[in-house]
Design an enzyme around this catalytic site. Structure first.
Site, short mmCIF file in Angstrom:
data_model
loop_
_atom_site.label_atom_id
_atom_site.label_comp_id
_atom_site.label_asym_id
_atom_site.label_seq_id
_atom_site.Cartn_x
_atom_site.Cartn_y
_atom_site.Cartn_z
N ASP A 58 10.43 -9.27 -5.05
CA ASP A 58 9.11 -8.75 -5.42
C ASP A 58 8.11 -9.78 -4.91
OD1 ASP A 58 6.67 -8.24 -6.76
OD2 ASP A 58 7.72 -7.22 -8.38
N ALA A 153 -10.40 -1.84 -3.61
CA ALA A 153 -9.31 -2.80 -3.86
C ALA A 153 -8.52 -3.04 -2.57
CB ALA A 153 -8.39 -2.27 -4.96
N TYR A 154 -8.20 -1.95 -1.90
CA TYR A 154 -7.39 -2.04 -0.68
C TYR A 154 -8.16 -2.78 0.41
CZ TYR A 154 -4.28 -0.40 3.05
OH TYR A 154 -3.39 -0.33 4.11
N LYS A 158 -7.31 -6.43 2.16
CA LYS A 158 -6.93 -6.51 3.58
C LYS A 158 -7.91 -7.40 4.36
CE LYS A 158 -3.20 -3.86 3.64
NZ LYS A 158 -1.86 -4.44 3.85
P1 NAP Z 1 4.46 2.65 1.68
O1 NAP Z 1 5.19 3.77 2.30
O2 NAP Z 1 3.65 2.90 0.44
O3 NAP Z 1 5.51 1.46 1.40
C1 NAP Z 1 5.06 0.30 0.77
C2 NAP Z 1 6.22 -0.65 0.64
O4 NAP Z 1 5.74 -1.83 -0.05
C3 NAP Z 1 7.37 -0.08 -0.22
O5 NAP Z 1 8.59 -0.53 0.29
C4 NAP Z 1 7.09 -0.71 -1.57
O6 NAP Z 1 8.23 -0.83 -2.40
C5 NAP Z 1 6.65 -2.09 -1.12
N1 NAP Z 1 6.02 -2.87 -2.19
C6 NAP Z 1 4.93 -2.57 -2.93
N2 NAP Z 1 4.71 -3.54 -3.84
C7 NAP Z 1 5.68 -4.48 -3.66
C8 NAP Z 1 6.00 -5.72 -4.27
N3 NAP Z 1 5.27 -6.20 -5.29
N4 NAP Z 1 7.07 -6.42 -3.81
C9 NAP Z 1 7.80 -5.94 -2.79
N5 NAP Z 1 7.58 -4.76 -2.18
C10 NAP Z 1 6.52 -4.05 -2.62
O7 NAP Z 1 3.45 2.00 2.71
P2 NAP Z 1 3.43 1.98 4.32
O8 NAP Z 1 2.54 3.08 4.77
O9 NAP Z 1 4.80 1.87 4.87
O10 NAP Z 1 2.60 0.63 4.55
C11 NAP Z 1 3.19 -0.55 5.04
C12 NAP Z 1 2.08 -1.50 5.44
O11 NAP Z 1 1.23 -0.87 6.41
C13 NAP Z 1 1.16 -1.89 4.28
O12 NAP Z 1 0.77 -3.23 4.41
C14 NAP Z 1 -0.04 -0.97 4.49
O13 NAP Z 1 -1.21 -1.51 3.90
C15 NAP Z 1 -0.12 -0.92 5.99
N6 NAP Z 1 -0.86 0.22 6.53
C16 NAP Z 1 -0.39 1.47 6.38
C17 NAP Z 1 -1.12 2.54 6.93
C18 NAP Z 1 -0.63 3.97 6.84
O14 NAP Z 1 -1.33 4.87 7.33
N7 NAP Z 1 0.52 4.23 6.28
C19 NAP Z 1 -2.33 2.30 7.60
C20 NAP Z 1 -2.79 1.00 7.72
C21 NAP Z 1 -2.04 -0.04 7.18
P3 NAP Z 1 8.62 0.32 -3.52
O15 NAP Z 1 9.39 1.37 -2.76
O16 NAP Z 1 9.44 -0.44 -4.50
O17 NAP Z 1 7.33 0.84 -4.08
#
Ligand code: NAP
Length: 230
Positions: A58, A153-154, A158
């Protein structure tokens, strides 16, 4: 001990984190897929095969960060790639003037202090690598020129992660550790909300920054391998 680069990815059980693990493993990295839920991490690592191992982490836990450092020290003696991918709370329902600041604080624990703490804990191992790379997965939502009233917040976490990236890059220059922030674009994951581009495309830019050659850029903000404004 194998010469394969050792990579740690946070939030590796789903979304862009899982795909980053898959792509790094395909390139021959030894991937330590971390997840806050140990069972989910183990299931995801099993699907990736022999190139990946799961580790429960975590990112908000200092004890978990120290335990991971001890595990890596014993097993590999170094770390070549750290991908700070885990993040929470794309808070589209909030505006800056009325935002719940408790929610902002909780978000910062994962999106800012988590990566910061992990870098500090793993730095001795990164310094033991001949080609260390740190990738902070960020977002255009934190770019100064694009800041609006929404996703407070987000966006603010970032923006701060981008600042952390720059500060780390400058401090670690003499160690030849390359530190960059990468926006994956709008990607079809749970956070992406069901729209956006394929996860493989979003992860590709992260993997590019994780595998930069010596002399590559450091202290930059990138999307699809191209610099974007902070
Ligand atoms: P996601 O599908 O919501 O996955 C988030 C991941 O982070 C999950 O594995 C979650 O674990 C994990 N997580 C959350 N809190 C945690 C903690 N305290 N300790 C360890 N793991 C934790 O998000 P995603 O879209 O793949 O995003 C990945 C990255 O890309 C993030 O940094 C996000 O801000 C960035 N991003 C995404 C987008 C987009 O369009 N998707 C755009 C710009 C930037 P659980 O499964 O346990 O919840």
């Amino acid at each position: 001990m194998s010469d394969a680069p050792v990579a740690v990815v946070t939030g590796g059980n789903r979304g862009i984190g899982l795909e980053t693990c898959r792509q790094l493993a395909a390139l021959g990295h030894r991937v330590v897929l971390t997840a806050r839920d140990g069972a989910k991490g183990a299931a995801a690592a099993r699907r990736l095969g022999a190139g990946a191992e799961a580790y429960q982490l975590d990112v908000t836990s200092a004890a978990d960060a120290e335990a991971l450092a001890a595990h890596l020290a014993e097993r590999y003696g170094r770390l070549d790639v750290l991908v700070n991918n885990a993040a929470i709370n794309y808070d589209t329902w909030q505006r800056v003037t009325t935002a719940d600041l408790d929610q902002v604080r909780v978000t910062a624990e994962t999106n800012l202090y988590g990566p910061w703490q992990l870098v500090q804990a793993l730095l001795p191992l990164l310094r033991a690598s001949r080609q260390a790379r740190i990738v902070n997965v960020s977002s255009g939502a934190g770019a100064i020129d694009d800041l609006g009233a929404g996703t407070p917040a987000y966006s603010i976490t970032k923006l701060a992660l981008n600042g952390l990236t720059l500060m780390l890059a400058r401090d670690l220059r003499q160690d030849r550790i390359l530190v960059n922030a990468v926006c994956p674009g709008w990607v079809n994951t749970d956070m992406g909300g069901g729209g956006g581009r394929p996860v493989a495309d979003g992860a590709a830019g992260v993997v590019w920054a994780a595998t930069l050659p010596d002399g590559g850029p450091s202290g930059g903000f990138f999307r699809d391998r191209r610099r974007i404004p902070w």
